[in-house]
Scaffold this motif. Sequence first.
Motif, short mmCIF file in Angstrom:
data_model
loop_
_atom_site.label_atom_id
_atom_site.label_comp_id
_atom_site.label_asym_id
_atom_site.label_seq_id
_atom_site.Cartn_x
_atom_site.Cartn_y
_atom_site.Cartn_z
N ALA A 117 -93.18 -22.11 78.46
CA ALA A 117 -93.76 -22.45 77.16
C ALA A 117 -94.96 -23.40 77.30
CB ALA A 117 -92.68 -23.09 76.26
N ASN A 118 -95.76 -23.15 78.34
CA ASN A 118 -96.98 -23.93 78.61
C ASN A 118 -96.73 -25.38 79.02
OD1 ASN A 118 -99.41 -22.85 78.92
ND2 ASN A 118 -99.96 -22.84 76.75
N ARG A 119 -95.49 -25.71 79.34
CA ARG A 119 -95.23 -27.06 79.86
C ARG A 119 -95.52 -27.05 81.36
NH1 ARG A 119 -89.93 -27.58 79.57
NH2 ARG A 119 -89.63 -25.55 78.65
N PRO A 120 -95.88 -28.22 81.94
CA PRO A 120 -96.27 -28.22 83.36
C PRO A 120 -95.14 -27.78 84.30
CG PRO A 120 -96.28 -30.46 82.44
CD PRO A 120 -96.02 -29.53 81.30
N ASN A 145 -101.76 -25.90 84.81
CA ASN A 145 -100.82 -26.86 84.24
C ASN A 145 -99.64 -27.12 85.19
OD1 ASN A 145 -99.83 -28.63 82.43
ND2 ASN A 145 -99.30 -27.13 80.86
N VAL A 146 -99.96 -27.86 86.25
CA VAL A 146 -99.00 -28.15 87.32
C VAL A 146 -98.87 -29.66 87.42
CG1 VAL A 146 -98.74 -28.07 89.83
CG2 VAL A 146 -99.56 -26.05 88.61
N GLU A 147 -97.63 -30.17 87.50
CA GLU A 147 -97.51 -31.63 87.60
C GLU A 147 -97.37 -32.13 89.02
OE1 GLU A 147 -93.41 -31.54 85.39
OE2 GLU A 147 -93.46 -33.36 86.59
N CYS A 181 -105.38 -35.96 92.67
CA CYS A 181 -103.98 -36.28 92.98
C CYS A 181 -103.82 -37.57 93.77
CB CYS A 181 -103.38 -35.22 93.92
SG CYS A 181 -103.83 -33.55 93.63
N ASP A 182 -102.56 -38.03 93.78
CA ASP A 182 -102.11 -38.97 94.81
C ASP A 182 -101.41 -38.12 95.85
OD1 ASP A 182 -102.89 -41.50 94.16
OD2 ASP A 182 -101.20 -41.86 92.82
N GLN A 208 -99.20 -35.40 93.81
CA GLN A 208 -98.82 -35.73 92.43
C GLN A 208 -100.10 -35.70 91.60
OE1 GLN A 208 -95.61 -36.51 91.20
NE2 GLN A 208 -96.67 -36.39 89.23
N ILE A 209 -100.15 -34.78 90.64
CA ILE A 209 -101.39 -34.65 89.85
C ILE A 209 -101.51 -35.86 88.93
CG2 ILE A 209 -102.75 -33.15 88.32
CD1 ILE A 209 -101.86 -31.69 90.92
#
Length: 293
Positions: A117-120, A145-147, A181-182, A208-209
Amino acid sequence: MIERISTPSRTKQIIEENGFYFKKNFGQNFLIDSNILEKIADCAGIGKDDCVLEIGPGIGSLTQVLAEHANQVVAIEIDSNLIPILSKTLEAYDNIEIRNQDILKTDIDAIIREKNANRPIKVVANLPYYITTPILMDLLENERNVERITVMVQKEVAERMQAQPGDKEYGALSIAVQYYCDAHVDMIVPPSCFLPRPKVDSAVITLQILPERKVTTTDEALFFRLVKCAFAQRRKTLLNCLNHQGNFGLSKDTLADLIRSLGWDERIRGETLSISDFARLTDAVAQAISSHM
Ligand code: SAM
């Protein structure tokens, strides 16, 4: 607990029973160490709400562990010979979808839209070494959309992602990773953990984005154009790279003035510039282009 796919004896059995032959050109080195697989899932911080995209499931060793931690896993595998094997090895799981596709031709945004649903989402993979850079550049530069991204890569590539200005390995990948990112190297993995054994050590790295970029620039597309241009020919000066490859519509004299106006020597090379230096260069080039229009 369902039997591990990843033990050396089970992996060899699956390969023999199915008459599978490893394809070097697909970067097929399967993990045969269950502890490493658990650690990868840990480092990825996968929880019961997560949707995970796995690139290259192989015979399903990592997929199995991911499915046990996540809400759902979508795994993209290019090798059609592995698809019937995967449907057997992973048949006990109802939260895995295997797609027989090339990840470089896969609509990742559509997967995020349809499956989460378009969440990361989180991306986890033991990456095929020959496409490590294009995959990561695609995820980062297109701001999918990647976390978080947790991937096994060649150790030398992990070092490249963390390299600093002046380091031998510093380049466009270092800048893209550190801009978005880190980055943290979670562990070094020796060749003995894979079948067949690769020639070099590997590393698991987590990206980590960041919610916001480390530096701000007026024009992100121009920033990355300049980065690629500056590293296109390592032995050339920044001035020559911008002049020969840049296509910015600016004369060599204008570019030399611009470099000096930033307080730099005309003979400076791209590989000595930090991310903030590239941001300053971007703003100066953008301004010069608009005043020459
Ligand atoms: N995940 C498995 C493991 O850890 O044992 C296999 C990892 S192996 C290093 C890389 C996998 O990526 C192989 O299964 C290979 O067939 C697959 N692969 C290679 N190129 C691919 C591509 N362009 N798109 C999707 N999968 C690909």
